[in-house]
Every structure is written in C-alpha cells, then in structure tokens.
Design an enzyme around this catalytic site. Structure first.
Site, PDB file in Angstrom:
ATOM      1  N   HIS A  69      -3.366  27.929 -63.902  1.00 19.41           N
ATOM      2  CA  HIS A  69      -3.322  27.000 -65.040  1.00 19.41           C
ATOM      3  C   HIS A  69      -1.895  26.692 -65.484  1.00 19.41           C
ATOM      4  CE1 HIS A  69      -3.190  30.713 -67.654  1.00 19.41           C
ATOM      5  NE2 HIS A  69      -2.360  29.954 -68.331  1.00 19.41           N
ATOM      6  N   ASP A 118      -8.021  32.168 -61.417  1.00 24.65           N
ATOM      7  CA  ASP A 118      -6.861  31.506 -62.022  1.00 24.65           C
ATOM      8  C   ASP A 118      -5.580  32.062 -61.406  1.00 24.65           C
ATOM      9  OD1 ASP A 118      -5.107  30.196 -63.697  1.00 24.65           O
ATOM     10  OD2 ASP A 118      -5.597  31.392 -65.483  1.00 24.65           O
ATOM     11  N   SER A 221       1.393  33.760 -69.713  1.00 22.75           N
ATOM     12  CA  SER A 221       0.569  33.373 -68.566  1.00 22.75           C
ATOM     13  C   SER A 221       1.331  33.483 -67.257  1.00 22.75           C
ATOM     14  CB  SER A 221       0.123  31.917 -68.719  1.00 22.75           C
ATOM     15  OG  SER A 221      -1.017  31.805 -69.519  1.00 22.75           O
TER      16      SER A 221
END
Length: 273
Positions: A69, A118, A221
């Site tokens: 992402h 992801d 992230s």
C-alpha cells in the site's frame, strides 16, 4: 470514540489518499546510529518537495521489502525515492545514500487498502553501497513461525492529528510482544464490535502489548518488525486512532512469502542461522 482500520502510510495524508492516524510508536525511544542498518526511508516527492512516507527493509544492494500500500494508495503523480544510511531525517552524514526506484512489484493477491498480502518488492535504479550504516537484513525460512518479542522501528508519527502529524527526526524504536493470531482476531472483533476485518491467519502476525499504548502509526508502514537482524514482519495496518490500549498492530508475516521473494530477487539473500 469511533475506531476504524487504516493502513499506516503517511505521504498520502497531505496528498489526498487514505488518511493516516495521528499518534505514535507510543512509549518508543530514540534508536542509536547503526542499530537498524537495514531500515530505509521511502520519500514521496511531488513538484520538488519530498517527505517521508513509509519504511522499507534492505534485502540486498538492489532490492528492498516494503508494504504494497506504500505504492498502491498514493496518487498517480509524483515519485518515490529511497534514503539509506540515516538515523535522523535531516542527516547529512557520509553514509547517507539517496537512490531512485527502478520498479516495484506488488504481490498479485493484494487487493489494495487494508487487506492481506500487503507486501511489495522494490528494485533500485542503482545499487546501494554497503557499509556499517547500510546492511541487508536476514530472512526467516519459508513457513517458520515468528517468535517474539520483536523490535519495531520507524519514523512514523509521534503526535499531532491526521492532517498535521508530528513526525520525529530521529528513528524511533520499541520492543513489542507477539500477540497470538487467534487472540489478535478476538481483540479486533471486540474493538470493531463484530464488524468484519481482514486479518489473515496464515499471512499476518500481530504485536502488542495489549495493556499499554504501543503501536505503529502513520509513516511506519512498510518498515520492519525484526528480531535481531532478521525481518519477521512488514508493518501493514492498525486501528485509527493509533497508540490506543488493547489495539494490536498487524504485519505481513515475511516467512509466508520467502518463495515469492526469491522468485524475483536475483541477488544473494541472507537467511537466519
């Protein structure tokens, strides 16, 4: 307070993609120089302005590991560069290396947003020069189950709000325990009042602690969940607002993807002993 699931990227906040939470690796402390030589900063650049957006892990001089992402949730303009060899975002040390991205490979089963698989690979446009501050992480073996506690590190938000997060200059770290996947599932179900969530028992791993406000946050992230120099997880998603008690952080379980990684990476990889 309303809670929602969110990916933990940051650059998209100011640029119109899904929002990152305001909070921190709460209870974290400053990392020391050279403590995490395998972590790099991904910076999203537009019209000459660049800001930290995600972390990534060095696998080899030309390849990095991050969250899918960190690319799929960005606007369709701008570019991403890599900064390696730094402790502070404003470092100007001799070991600092700035390299553009050649291409990225998103896992084919990733459906975007807060979802399983992801994970992504980055091939750099030129190779990193390995030194004391720039080193590849080791990988677990395919199918190995991670065992905590772990180190969580990143330049993610340490305060502020969704629109105006307070970003640390110094790399932050925290020691976090493993939350068993079934317990993680039960906690998320309780927090979300029975609403469905995308926790995947085979491909995710969770960290706590569940009795203290220590979580990953916006900008973390793609960064590593590590044990020593072995990368066990990739920061994926969590609860918004982050930094809450009884709110686990969810990672991609790297050991589930070793065969996929080796399918693309054409350089030698280091594995845990």
């Amino acid at each position: 307070m309303k809670v929602v699931l969110c990916v933990l990227a940051l650059a998209a906040v100011a640029l119109g993609a899904p929002s990152a939470p305001g909070g921190r690796i709460f209870g974290g402390i400053n990392a020391a120089r050279g403590e995490f030589p395998f972590i790099v900063s991904l910076q999203y650049c537009i019209i000459g302005f660049c800001q930290h957006s995600c972390g990534a892990t060095i696998l080899s001089p030309s390849w990095l590991l991050t969250a899918a992402h960190c690319f799929t949730e960005l606007p369709g303009i701008g570019s991403v560069r890599v900064i390696a060899g730094i402790l502070n975002q404003n470092d100007a040390n001799a070991e600092k290396q700035t390299i553009n991205i050649g291409r990225y490979i998103v896992h084919p089963n990733y459906e975007g947003g807060v979802n399983p698989h992801d994970i992504a690979l980055i091939m750099l446009s030129s190779s990193l020069i390995l030194n004391a501050q720039v080193q590849p992480a080791r990988l677990p073996r395919q199918g190995e189950e991670p065992q905590g506690p772990f180190d969580l590190a990143g330049w993610g938000s340490i305060g502020g709000s969704n629109l105006f997060p307070q970003m640390p200059n110094n790399l932050q770290k925290a020691v976090v325990p493993l939350v068993p996947i079934r317990e993680c599932d039960a906690v998320l179900t309780r927090i979300l009042e029975g609403r469905p969530h995308p926790l995947h028992f085979e491909s995710n791993v969770c960290s706590g602690p569940l009795d203290a406000p220590i979580t990953a946050c916006g900008g973390d992230s793609g960064g590593p969940l590590s044990k020593g120099n072995v990368v066990e997880g990739v920061v994926s998603w969590g609860i918004n607002p982050c930094g809450g008690v009884d709110a686990p952080t969810v990672y991609v379980k790297v050991s589930n993807y070793i065969n996929w990684i080796q399918r693309y990476v054409d350089e030698p990889l280091l594995f845990a002993d």
